[in-house]
Motif scaffolding. Structure first.
Motif, PDB file in Angstrom:
ATOM      1  N   GLU A 257       0.807  -1.216   0.000  1.00  0.00           N
ATOM      2  CA  GLU A 257       0.000   0.000   0.000  1.00  0.00           C
ATOM      3  C   GLU A 257       0.842   1.269   0.000  1.00  0.00           C
ATOM      4  O   GLU A 257       0.305   2.380  -0.109  1.00  0.00           O
ATOM      5  N   GLU A 263      -7.619   2.571  -3.425  1.00  0.00           N
ATOM      6  CA  GLU A 263      -8.229   1.982  -4.622  1.00  0.00           C
ATOM      7  C   GLU A 263      -7.181   1.388  -5.549  1.00  0.00           C
ATOM      8  O   GLU A 263      -7.370   0.298  -6.106  1.00  0.00           O
ATOM      9  N   TYR A 266      -5.926  -1.840  -4.080  1.00  0.00           N
ATOM     10  CA  TYR A 266      -6.851  -2.932  -4.372  1.00  0.00           C
ATOM     11  C   TYR A 266      -6.595  -3.489  -5.764  1.00  0.00           C
ATOM     12  O   TYR A 266      -6.481  -4.698  -5.969  1.00  0.00           O
ATOM     13  N   LYS A 267      -6.522  -2.591  -6.735  1.00  0.00           N
ATOM     14  CA  LYS A 267      -6.369  -3.028  -8.125  1.00  0.00           C
ATOM     15  C   LYS A 267      -5.042  -3.752  -8.341  1.00  0.00           C
ATOM     16  O   LYS A 267      -4.979  -4.732  -9.089  1.00  0.00           O
ATOM     17  N   GLN A 270      -5.397  -7.288  -6.786  1.00  0.00           N
ATOM     18  CA  GLN A 270      -6.322  -8.090  -7.588  1.00  0.00           C
ATOM     19  C   GLN A 270      -5.661  -8.533  -8.889  1.00  0.00           C
ATOM     20  O   GLN A 270      -5.821  -9.675  -9.323  1.00  0.00           O
ATOM     21  N   ILE A 290      -6.694  -3.493   3.588  1.00  0.00           N
ATOM     22  CA  ILE A 290      -6.485  -3.408   2.144  1.00  0.00           C
ATOM     23  C   ILE A 290      -6.236  -4.801   1.566  1.00  0.00           C
ATOM     24  O   ILE A 290      -6.785  -5.178   0.542  1.00  0.00           O
ATOM     25  N   ALA A 293      -9.533  -6.945   1.786  1.00  0.00           N
ATOM     26  CA  ALA A 293     -10.562  -6.471   0.852  1.00  0.00           C
ATOM     27  C   ALA A 293     -10.155  -6.748  -0.583  1.00  0.00           C
ATOM     28  O   ALA A 293     -11.001  -7.051  -1.424  1.00  0.00           O
ATOM     29  N   SER A 294      -8.861  -6.692  -0.873  1.00  0.00           N
ATOM     30  CA  SER A 294      -8.402  -6.878  -2.248  1.00  0.00           C
ATOM     31  C   SER A 294      -8.530  -8.318  -2.703  1.00  0.00           C
ATOM     32  O   SER A 294      -8.818  -8.590  -3.867  1.00  0.00           O
TER      33      SER A 294
END
Length: 296
Positions: A257, A263, A266-267, A270, A290, A293-294
């Protein structure tokens, strides 16, 4: 290859860490100074120079048939001299750039893009993806891998152009007046990943003549160098990952992070989770939310 269990004793601020039955995604979370990076460093050093020790050790598990055949057993324990030596033999083997299997891959926290260098083309370019690279090239600092990523993309594109030109010349020499033009787009995986990371920005081309990588945004053709520092970092990470095609690797990632808006974090995670096969991710982070959630 994946880490099944490990123990680290007296490393930085850490007195003792003992973890067993690790999952495919492992998160070390906590504030500054508690020893997250010390865990990463100790595991990487242990993998690089495995020696029997009662204090710091790990057990690695085979995740594909070649490892099980090579080891003649499902796991290796670095507390045992013969098994530590066998782990070293497994790791200290050259690998093809795009077949980075059964190793460690490190993404340290210093990912700033600096010292951009031009690539000096030669007559014989070769296939960048089939190039043999050093056994520990994936352990080098990320700040030193940006030029390698750029130069590899230049070579991929230029190599394909030369192959197509040679084919056209040979067909013309044999009296033929046409050739199929349905050759694959070598940049498609990179374009897809770029879109997933930075949409609506779209990767356009890798231009070997002026040695620039271009993307489109709001109808403008822009150089990759115009991206923000955080955007360049995530593109470099994902492109490095794509070039290696990692499988059955232990991926050590320090502070994913860092410098990034949640955001974009996350991307990034993912996108990485969709690349490669059977990789184990070890994340050190200030923000476990983070990570969870990711990858949920």
């Amino acid at each position: 290859m994946r880490i099944k269990s490990f123990q680290i004793k007296s490393a930085g601020p850490i007195e003792l860490v003992l973890v067993q039955d690790l999952a495919d995604v492992v998160v070390f979370a906590g504030p500054n100074g508690v020893g997250k990076t010390s865990i990463n460093t100790a595991l990487l050093n242990l993998a690089r120079h495995a020696q029997p020790s009662a204090d710091t050790w790990m057990i690695v598990e085979a995740t594909f048939a070649d490892e099980r055949t090579r080891w003649n057993k499902p796991t290796l324990d670095t507390r045992i001299q013969a098994e530590a030596a066998l782990l070293q033999q497994t790791l200290h083997r050259g690998r093809l750039r795009n077949k980075y299997h059964g190793s460690f891959l490190n993404f340290d926290s210093d990912r700033a893009v600096r010292n951009v260098q031009q690539y000096q083309f030669q007559w014989d370019i070769g296939d960048a993806l089939m190039e043999e690279i050093g056994w520990d090239s994936g352990w080098n600092p990320m700040s030193n891998r940006y030029n390698d990523v750029r130069h590899s993309l230049f070579r991929m594109v230029e190599s394909q152009k030369r192959d197509v030109a040679d084919k056209a010349f040979n067909l013309g020499s044999s009296g033929q007046g046409s050739m199929p033009l349905d050759f694959p787009d070598v940049l498609k995986p990179f374009k897809d990943a770029f879109w997933q990371l930075l949409a609506p920005k779209k990767l356009l081309e890798v231009n070997t003549r002026d040695q620039q990588i271009y993307y489109e945004f709001n109808g403008q053709r822009l150089s990759l160098e115009t991206l923000s520092s955080g955007e360049k970092e995530v593109v470099n990470i994902v492109f490095d990952f794509l070039l290696r095609g990692p499988a059955d690797c232990v991926v050590v990632f320090d502070e994913p992070e860092l410098h990034l808006h949640p955001e974009l974090s996350y991307k990034l995670l993912q996108t990485l989770s969709n690349i490669g096969q059977r990789n184990q991710f070890l994340f050190s982070t200030h923000s476990p939310e983070i990570i969870s959630a990711s990858l949920e």
